[in-house]
Scaffold this motif. Structure first.
Motif, short mmCIF file in Angstrom:
data_model
loop_
_atom_site.label_atom_id
_atom_site.label_comp_id
_atom_site.label_asym_id
_atom_site.label_seq_id
_atom_site.Cartn_x
_atom_site.Cartn_y
_atom_site.Cartn_z
N ALA A 1 55.58 11.93 -40.75
CA ALA A 1 54.89 10.53 -41.22
C ALA A 1 55.45 9.08 -39.54
CB ALA A 1 55.27 10.36 -42.32
N THR A 2 57.30 8.86 -39.59
CA THR A 2 57.57 7.96 -38.67
C THR A 2 56.96 8.19 -37.83
OG1 THR A 2 59.36 7.85 -40.81
CG2 THR A 2 59.80 6.81 -38.71
N LEU A 3 57.31 9.73 -37.05
CA LEU A 3 57.57 9.97 -35.96
C LEU A 3 55.87 9.42 -35.56
CD1 LEU A 3 58.91 10.54 -33.13
CD2 LEU A 3 59.12 13.09 -33.81
N CYS A 4 55.44 11.04 -36.34
CA CYS A 4 54.04 10.35 -36.25
C CYS A 4 52.66 9.30 -36.22
CB CYS A 4 52.61 11.52 -37.10
SG CYS A 4 50.88 11.61 -36.96
N ASP A 5 53.67 8.16 -36.90
CA ASP A 5 52.67 7.13 -36.53
C ASP A 5 53.30 6.23 -35.65
OD1 ASP A 5 51.73 6.65 -38.93
OD2 ASP A 5 53.25 6.35 -40.20
N ALA A 6 54.22 6.78 -34.79
CA ALA A 6 55.10 5.78 -33.83
C ALA A 6 54.86 6.80 -32.74
CB ALA A 6 56.66 6.17 -33.61
N LEU A 7 54.01 7.95 -32.63
CA LEU A 7 53.23 7.86 -31.31
C LEU A 7 51.79 7.50 -31.12
CD1 LEU A 7 55.33 12.27 -30.66
CD2 LEU A 7 55.90 9.50 -29.95
N PHE A 8 50.82 7.84 -32.69
CA PHE A 8 49.94 8.11 -32.28
C PHE A 8 48.98 7.16 -33.31
CE2 PHE A 8 50.97 12.36 -31.64
CZ PHE A 8 50.79 12.54 -30.60
N LYS A 9 49.67 6.14 -34.15
CA LYS A 9 48.92 5.36 -34.95
C LYS A 9 48.27 4.42 -33.77
CE LYS A 9 50.08 2.03 -39.03
NZ LYS A 9 51.15 1.19 -39.81
N GLY A 10 47.56 3.89 -35.04
CA GLY A 10 46.29 2.79 -33.89
C GLY A 10 45.07 3.69 -31.87
N ALA A 11 46.03 4.57 -31.72
CA ALA A 11 45.58 5.60 -30.79
C ALA A 11 44.57 6.68 -31.70
CB ALA A 11 47.08 6.20 -29.78
N ILE A 12 44.71 6.72 -32.59
CA ILE A 12 44.06 7.83 -32.60
C ILE A 12 42.42 7.18 -33.76
CG2 ILE A 12 43.12 9.92 -34.19
CD1 ILE A 12 45.19 10.51 -31.83
N LYS A 13 41.16 7.66 -33.03
CA LYS A 13 39.95 7.03 -33.89
C LYS A 13 39.82 7.09 -35.07
CE LYS A 13 36.90 7.41 -29.96
NZ LYS A 13 36.06 7.64 -29.13
N LYS A 14 39.60 6.59 -35.93
CA LYS A 14 38.96 6.47 -37.30
C LYS A 14 38.34 7.84 -37.77
CE LYS A 14 39.99 1.38 -38.80
NZ LYS A 14 39.18 0.25 -39.23
N GLY A 15 38.78 8.12 -38.54
CA GLY A 15 37.98 9.56 -39.15
C GLY A 15 38.91 10.87 -38.22
N SER A 16 39.45 10.84 -37.29
CA SER A 16 39.77 11.77 -36.35
C SER A 16 41.18 12.22 -37.08
CB SER A 16 40.30 11.21 -35.05
OG SER A 16 39.08 10.79 -34.54
N THR A 17 41.58 13.33 -36.83
CA THR A 17 42.68 13.83 -37.89
C THR A 17 44.03 13.86 -37.15
OG1 THR A 17 42.03 15.61 -38.64
CG2 THR A 17 43.72 16.04 -38.92
N TYR A 18 45.38 13.53 -37.69
CA TYR A 18 46.73 12.70 -36.93
C TYR A 18 47.28 14.93 -36.52
CZ TYR A 18 46.75 7.81 -37.53
OH TYR A 18 45.91 6.52 -37.19
N PRO A 19 47.55 14.83 -35.07
CA PRO A 19 48.44 16.34 -34.59
C PRO A 19 49.40 15.93 -36.00
CG PRO A 19 49.06 14.71 -33.55
CD PRO A 19 47.71 14.05 -34.40
N THR A 20 49.65 17.25 -35.82
CA THR A 20 51.09 18.12 -36.24
C THR A 20 52.58 18.00 -36.13
OG1 THR A 20 50.56 19.97 -36.89
CG2 THR A 20 49.79 18.69 -38.61
N GLU A 21 52.03 18.73 -34.79
CA GLU A 21 53.76 19.31 -32.83
C GLU A 21 52.98 18.29 -32.24
OE1 GLU A 21 52.51 22.85 -33.65
OE2 GLU A 21 53.11 23.79 -35.74
N ILE A 22 53.34 18.63 -31.48
CA ILE A 22 53.68 18.05 -30.33
C ILE A 22 55.04 18.65 -28.76
CG2 ILE A 22 55.14 16.21 -30.70
CD1 ILE A 22 53.74 14.49 -28.44
N HIS A 23 54.06 19.25 -28.46
CA HIS A 23 55.77 19.88 -27.07
C HIS A 23 56.55 18.77 -27.21
CE1 HIS A 23 56.25 22.08 -24.18
NE2 HIS A 23 55.74 24.00 -24.65
N LYS A 24 57.43 19.16 -26.35
CA LYS A 24 58.87 18.76 -25.98
C LYS A 24 58.54 18.15 -24.16
CE LYS A 24 62.67 21.05 -28.14
NZ LYS A 24 63.66 21.48 -27.78
N LYS A 25 57.36 18.96 -24.04
CA LYS A 25 57.41 17.91 -22.48
C LYS A 25 56.45 16.89 -22.21
CE LYS A 25 57.24 22.66 -19.95
NZ LYS A 25 56.30 23.28 -18.79
N ASP A 26 55.61 16.81 -23.86
CA ASP A 26 54.99 15.71 -23.95
C ASP A 26 55.55 14.84 -24.97
OD1 ASP A 26 52.94 17.08 -22.19
OD2 ASP A 26 52.38 18.16 -23.99
#
Length: 610
Positions: free
Chosen positions: A467-492
């Motif tokens: 939850a902490t890392l997901c908010d740090a990376l995507f909170k406010g950048a994902i449109k409302k109603g869209s699903t937040y990602p659960t994984e991310i590649h190390k390169k990104d």
């Protein structure tokens, strides 16, 4: 561009005026194109020919010889060397190195170069701007296989996570331009029909040098072994744009106890005149003396050149830029002649003694110097040596050093933690009020991933988002109603994390340092016509690079022998320098060569061209 065979419309000799114009265009296009290189490629007494094609492309070369240059639009602005020219003068263009010879199959098939196919050197990704000409090489083979233009700048490439198209290929080995030579040939045996591998002659010679004993008449400080990939880097090798990542292999060699600081300060090495053929001073040093000399150069560097703002710093950069310059004149400092044998082992030995702290970069496989313990007894009791000053002309020397210091420019991007990433910094115990470089910020988020054990067990290259890392990376950048990602590649992960921080830039000129918020604004140079059809060149934005407009105006007046004035920018903060005449190209070149302003931070607009 040369995939399909197209017959030239005409062939003709180049006149004297066109020959001079061609040399001038090549010199303006390529910064490494010296007179000696131009004479080698275009001999003054040789006949030059130009071939005109239906698509407005001009191909230049020696009569009865290989094509050497081609002009894309026929106007002299987009001139490129052929692979034949780069085989004669490899240093004419910087080059990207592929990850392997198999990647060259795609290049020879007409594909453009993508970022995933580029091998990143140990000193980091090279700096470049969009639209620059670059060559392509295969690891282990010094000959270029293709030429093209960059599609984006290095900054944009890093923000994009090193994905997408890196180079738009204009010409490559075995295309129709290569085949148009009357005697088409290859530079070495590594060039096959549909693929290019390393040069067998180089690999055989390196193996022979590995198996044979070292000749005592050869300076061991100038011999390197690419196959072993040893971490011995001299000052020249560290400044090159292409290299292999260094390794930190360990062997069973015994650790040698550190010499006392008093013994280090009393160590005297006989100074010999700098002569490449004279290596007597190096051979006279024993292993213990080399160890003591290494420790002395380390303490000298920590006292005189290494500042807190320089840390963390890669071990190879620390060795080449800080330790080697501290060695006595005429002495070749070779880490292989010490008891440690490798740079990584030597730094780790110093870290075990508490003088410095190091950490191995798992991605680049290199030891990173993180901090210096300036309360360590060895550091406190060491008295740094002062450089000798020439007594014959101290005032002139000091003035020239001060002038050179004022011309030295460093520009780099830094980032400040924002409200989005503050919880990540707090979790790993890092400060949220200071500025971080891109590598430091990436290290913070990877520390958090390691602390929370977020690496996916089934796929080590994927990070599971809590939850902490997901908010740090995507909170406010994902449109409302869209699903937040659960994984991310190390390169990104690193680039996404940096993108959530506040961008700043730091400019250092001499002893002056300025940190400003946001991206660095470029210098703008514009030429326009005034009354009487006279040209006037405007220069603005020099304050961003710590240049005084008044002083620069006086200097340009003497440089170009013309009148100059300084005026306030209308409706903006800052001043602009007005230079009489159309000196737009000369002024841009002067800022780059004389004041070190990077080309990517100079915008040029010529309104006088119709």
């Amino acid at each position: 561009m040369f995939k399909k065979a197209v017959d030239a419309k005409s062939h003709q000799r180049l006149s004297g005026a066109d020959r001079k114009k061609l040399r001038r265009n090549i010199r303006d296009r390529f910064s490494n194109a010296s007179d000696a290189i131009l004479d080698l490629l275009l001999p003054p007494k040789a006949e030059l020919a130009v071939s005109k094609y239906p698509n407005r492309v001009l191909v230049y070369g020696l009569e009865g010889d290989c094509p050497l240059f081609f002009d894309v639009d026929g106007r002299g602005r987009d001139i490129f060397p052929t692979v034949y020219a780069l085989w004669r003068v490899p240093e004419l263009l910087p080059a990207f190195v592929l990850k392997g010879g198999e990647v060259s199959r795609f290049m020879l098939g007409g594909a453009d170069l993508m970022f995933p196919g580029i091998s990143i050197p140990s000193e980091g990704f090279p700096s470049f701007s969009a639209g620059e000409p670059w060559a392509v090489k295969v690891p282990g083979n010094p000959a270029a296989i293709a030429v093209g233009t960059t599609t984006m700048s290095s900054t944009e490439a890093l923000k994009a996570g090193l994905r997408g198209k890196a180079l738009k290929i204009c010409h490559y080995y075995r295309d129709t331009l290569w085949e148009s030579a009357e005697n088409c040939h290859v530079p070495n045996a590594g060039f096959l029909e549909d693929v290019v591998f390393e040069d067998p002659a180089l690999s055989m010679s390196s193996r022979a040098s590995d198996s044979s004993e070292v000749d005592p008449s050869v300076d061991p400080g100038n011999v390197t072994n690419d196959n072993d990939m040893e971490e011995v880097i001299d000052a020249d090798a560290a400044s090159s744009g292409v290299g292999y990542p260094s390794t930190t292999q360990s062997d069973g060699a015994d650790e040698v106890t550190v010499q006392f600081t008093n013994d280090l300060s009393e160590l005297k090495v006989a100074e010999t005149p700098v002569d490449e053929s004279n290596t007597e001073g190096q051979h006279s040093l024993s292993v213990e003396e080399v160890d003591a000399l290494l420790d002395k150069c380390l303490l000298q560097a920590l006292h005189t050149t290494i500042k807190e703002k320089d840390l963390p710093i890669p071990g190879s950069t620390f060795w080449s830029s800080h330790v080697l310059p501290c060695r006595p004149p005429g002495i070749t400092l070779d880490i292989k002649k010490s008891s440690h044998k490798k740079l990584s082992k030597w730094l780790q030995a110093k870290a075990s003694g508490g003088l410095i702290s190091v950490k191995e970069d798992k991605h680049k496989k290199e030891v990173i110097l993180f901090s210096v313990n300036r309360n360590h007894p060895d550091y406190l009791f060491y008295k740094p040596e002062k450089k000798k000053v020439d007594k014959t002309g101290p005032s002139t020397s000091n003035a020239s050093n001060e002038e050179q210091l004022q011309k030295t420019l460093e520009v780099f991007e830094v980032y400040k933690p924002s409200v989005h990433v503050n919880p990540i910094f707090a979790s790993v115990g890092a400060e949220t009020s200071r500025l971080y470089t891109a590598s430091e910020a990436s290290e913070i988020v990877f520390q958090y991933v390691e602390k929370e054990n977020l690496v996916k067990p089934s796929n080590k290259s994927t990070v599971t988002l809590d939850a902490t890392l997901c908010d740090a990376l995507f909170k406010g950048a994902i449109k409302k109603g869209s699903t937040y990602p659960t994984e991310i590649h190390k390169k990104d992960l690193g680039q996404t994390f940096i993108g959530r921080m506040q961008a700043h830039h730091c400019v250092i000129r001499g002893n002056d340092t300025v940190v400003r918020k946001g991206a660095l604004k470029p210098v703008q140079i514009m030429t326009e016509r005034r009354q009487g059809n006279k040209k006037m060149t405007k220069l603005s934005g020099v304050e961003s690079f710590l240049l005084d407009a008044e002083a620069l105006s006086s200097e340009l007046q003497k440089k170009f022998a013309c009148s100059t004035t300084v005026a306030e920018l209308p409706g903006k903060k800052g001043k602009e320098v007005l230079v009489q005449g159309g000196v737009i190209d000369d002024l841009a070149r002067y800022l780059v060569e004389h004041y070190g302003v990077p080309k990517r931070y100079i915008e040029v607009l010529d309104k006088t061209k119709r």
